[in-house]
Write an enzyme that holds these catalytic residues in place. Structure first.
Site, PDB file in Angstrom:
ATOM      1  N   HIS A  77      -0.440 -41.218 -25.639  1.00  0.00           N
ATOM      2  CA  HIS A  77       0.458 -40.750 -24.431  1.00  0.00           C
ATOM      3  C   HIS A  77       0.981 -41.843 -23.872  1.00  0.00           C
ATOM      4  CE1 HIS A  77       2.219 -38.373 -21.092  1.00  0.00           C
ATOM      5  NE2 HIS A  77       1.296 -39.065 -20.636  1.00  0.00           N
ATOM      6  N   TYR A 112      -9.040 -36.375 -28.403  1.00  0.00           N
ATOM      7  CA  TYR A 112      -8.576 -35.036 -27.990  1.00  0.00           C
ATOM      8  C   TYR A 112      -8.040 -34.519 -29.370  1.00  0.00           C
ATOM      9  CZ  TYR A 112      -4.465 -37.101 -26.303  1.00  0.00           C
ATOM     10  OH  TYR A 112      -3.455 -38.154 -26.227  1.00  0.00           O
ATOM     11  N   ARG A 122       3.990 -37.406 -31.641  1.00  0.00           N
ATOM     12  CA  ARG A 122       3.867 -38.507 -30.990  1.00  0.00           C
ATOM     13  C   ARG A 122       2.784 -39.424 -31.820  1.00  0.00           C
ATOM     14  NH1 ARG A 122      -0.330 -39.050 -27.642  1.00  0.00           N
ATOM     15  NH2 ARG A 122      -0.093 -37.130 -26.533  1.00  0.00           N
TER      16      ARG A 122
HETATM   17  C1  LIG Z   1       5.379 -33.123 -11.835  1.00  0.00           C
HETATM   18  C2  LIG Z   1       4.454 -33.866 -12.811  1.00  0.00           C
HETATM   19  N1  LIG Z   1       3.082 -33.532 -12.758  1.00  0.00           N
HETATM   20  C3  LIG Z   1       2.368 -34.167 -13.742  1.00  0.00           C
HETATM   21  C4  LIG Z   1       2.860 -35.484 -14.442  1.00  0.00           C
HETATM   22  C5  LIG Z   1       1.665 -36.133 -15.210  1.00  0.00           C
HETATM   23  N2  LIG Z   1       1.997 -36.179 -16.652  1.00  0.00           N
HETATM   24  C6  LIG Z   1       2.777 -37.344 -17.010  1.00  0.00           C
HETATM   25  S1  LIG Z   1       3.191 -37.021 -18.747  1.00  0.00           S
HETATM   26  C7  LIG Z   1       2.640 -35.501 -18.729  1.00  0.00           C
HETATM   27  C8  LIG Z   1       2.727 -34.779 -19.849  1.00  0.00           C
HETATM   28  C9  LIG Z   1       4.273 -34.476 -20.487  1.00  0.00           C
HETATM   29  O1  LIG Z   1       4.159 -33.916 -21.681  1.00  0.00           O
HETATM   30  P1  LIG Z   1       5.554 -33.672 -22.268  1.00  0.00           P
HETATM   31  O2  LIG Z   1       6.266 -32.972 -21.481  1.00  0.00           O
HETATM   32  O3  LIG Z   1       5.119 -32.947 -23.571  1.00  0.00           O
HETATM   33  O4  LIG Z   1       6.115 -34.849 -22.474  1.00  0.00           O
HETATM   34  P2  LIG Z   1       5.447 -36.273 -23.407  1.00  0.00           P
HETATM   35  O5  LIG Z   1       4.698 -36.929 -22.698  1.00  0.00           O
HETATM   36  O6  LIG Z   1       4.696 -35.464 -24.561  1.00  0.00           O
HETATM   37  O7  LIG Z   1       6.671 -37.029 -23.864  1.00  0.00           O
HETATM   38  C10 LIG Z   1       2.122 -35.430 -17.374  1.00  0.00           C
HETATM   39  C11 LIG Z   1       1.318 -33.932 -17.137  1.00  0.00           C
HETATM   40  C12 LIG Z   1       3.785 -35.914 -14.007  1.00  0.00           C
HETATM   41  N3  LIG Z   1       4.391 -36.860 -14.398  1.00  0.00           N
HETATM   42  N4  LIG Z   1       4.679 -35.224 -12.917  1.00  0.00           N
END
Ligand SMILES: Cc1ncc(C[n+]2csc(CCOP(=O)(O)OP(=O)(O)O)c2C)c(N)n1
Ligand SMILES: [Mg+2]
Length: 363
Positions: free
Chosen positions: A264, A273, A260
């Site tokens: 985010h 970070y 990415r």
């Molecule tokens: C159940 C849940 N817990 C926490 C969140 C908050 N949250 C949004 S994105 C994220 C991280 C996701 O990381 P990843 O799966 O690697 O996907 P990326 O954002 O890198 O595409 C979190 C913890 C959420 N959306 N849903």
């Protein structure tokens, strides 16, 4: 079979790569058979995705868009996989799949509407089989496996392509989905977009496993790690997985190793970070530059065409967003009667509170 040739548990031949970071072919024998016009159309979607992504971030920064989850750097992982499916197959997204959506047929106007804050954006054309954006991490995978089970039960020929992030692999739903898909032999292809970060959590701290692809082994299904910035590798692995699924041979897990390049979401500042050097290193592996060089070497594309196409897309994206901006928002009240035929009492109470709040705000 690629899943036999490449093994996520081995040191040698661990990750499938067909186009190296300079855009040269690593091994001719691995090059998938993709018609020329399809190669160009894949590149064009990646380019449109990149431009629409960059502009979405700008619109949000200008206070014109509610929120946005940037995709820069992940275009090959998305287009390479969705291009290997058929129109009649399903796409089950998480929330960071812009180029896959566009390639499948979710219009940019509706994608923008969604991020603009207008839920009408989640309407899909009848023949475009995409489930809505799923923000609760991992939850979409159970839906994907359910769709696969339905396809089996109804004797349909539909394969389900689902996406999840590296962070999503730590959620229970990921493991439930892999187990169920194996047990019920569902025609499901799960692509992990391992973009190295789950907000501020690096993949290295997400799991003790060397790779995410190897998690397939525990569930008795094939798993493969691919260079996710190499559109040909992603396509080849997905094509094989889709074929298996359609032949009744069940699910596959694909780990697309990507990055990415942006934040985010629009509420994140990644400089807190991660190091600039890391971002610079990954910028050199840009999926678009690699694919563009491959197409130019093949005589299918030129620098001049590229410039013209960029101009055309810039214009298209600007016009599309203007339309979206002019559309207004769905009244916030709508969220109260969105889910239930009859509003339950606790929701009624919240609705009353909300109306009172608006009155107080207005006074
Ligand atoms: C159940 C849940 N817990 C926490 C969140 C908050 N949250 C949004 S994105 C994220 C991280 C996701 O990381 P990843 O799966 O690697 O996907 P990326 O954002 O890198 O595409 C979190 C913890 C959420 N959306 N849903
Ligand atoms: Mg991630």
């Amino acid at each position: 079979m690629l899943t036999k040739q490449f093994d996520p548990l081995k040191k040698k031949n661990r990750m499938l790569q067909i186009l190296d970071k300079e855009g040269n072919i690593v091994d001719e024998k691995l090059v998938p058979n993709i018609p020329d016009d399809q190669l160009v159309s894949m590149y064009k979607t990646m380019l449109l995705g990149r431009i629409a992504d960059t502009k979405a971030l700008q619109y949000q920064r200008q206070g014109r868009m509610l929120t946005y989850a940037p995709n820069k750097g992940q275009e090959a992982a998305q287009v390479g996989s969705v291009a290997a499916t058929e129109q009649s197959d399903w796409l089950v997204p998480a929330f960071r799949e812009l180029s896959a959506w566009l390639h499948k047929g979710w219009t940019l106007e509706n994608v923008y509407l969604y991020w603009y804050g207008n839920e009408r954006g989640s309407e899909f054309p009848e023949d475009v089989k995409i489930l809505p954006v799923s923000v609760p991490i991992g939850s979409q995978l159970n839906h994907a496996v359910g769709l696969g089970m339905a396809s089996n039960i109804q004797g349909k020929d539909e394969v389900v392509l689902a996406y999840v992030g590296d962070g999503g692999t730590s959620h229970g739903e990921f493991h439930e989905a892999l187990n169920f898909s194996g047990v019920f032999n569902t025609p499901t292809v799960i692509v992990i977009q391992n973009n190295q970060w789950a907000i501020s959590m690096p993949t290295t701290k997400q799991t003790k496993s060397q790779t995410l692809a190897q998690k397939a082994k525990a569930y008795g299904i094939p798993g493969i790690q691919v260079d996710g910035n190499d559109v040909l590798a992603v396509y080849a692995a997905t094509k094989e997985a889709v074929k298996r699924a359609r032949n009744g041979e069940g699910p596959t897990l694909i780990e697309a190793v990507t990055y990415r390049l942006g934040p985010h979401t629009t509420s994140d500042d990644p400089t807190i970070y991660r190091k600039d050097e890391e971002v610079e290193e990954w910028s050199l592996k840009d999926p678009l530059t690699r694919f563009q060089k491959y197409l130019i070497d093949k005589g299918l594309w030129s620098k001049e065409q590229d410039e013209n196409q960029r101009e055309e897309y810039n214009d298209f994206v600007n016009k599309t967003f203007k339309k979206v901006e002019g559309s207004g928002l769905v009244p916030l009240e709508d969220i109260f009667d969105y889910h239930y035929e009859e509003m339950p009492s606790q929701l009624k109470e919240q609705y009353e509170n909300y109306k009172r709040y608006l009155e107080e705000e207005g006074s």
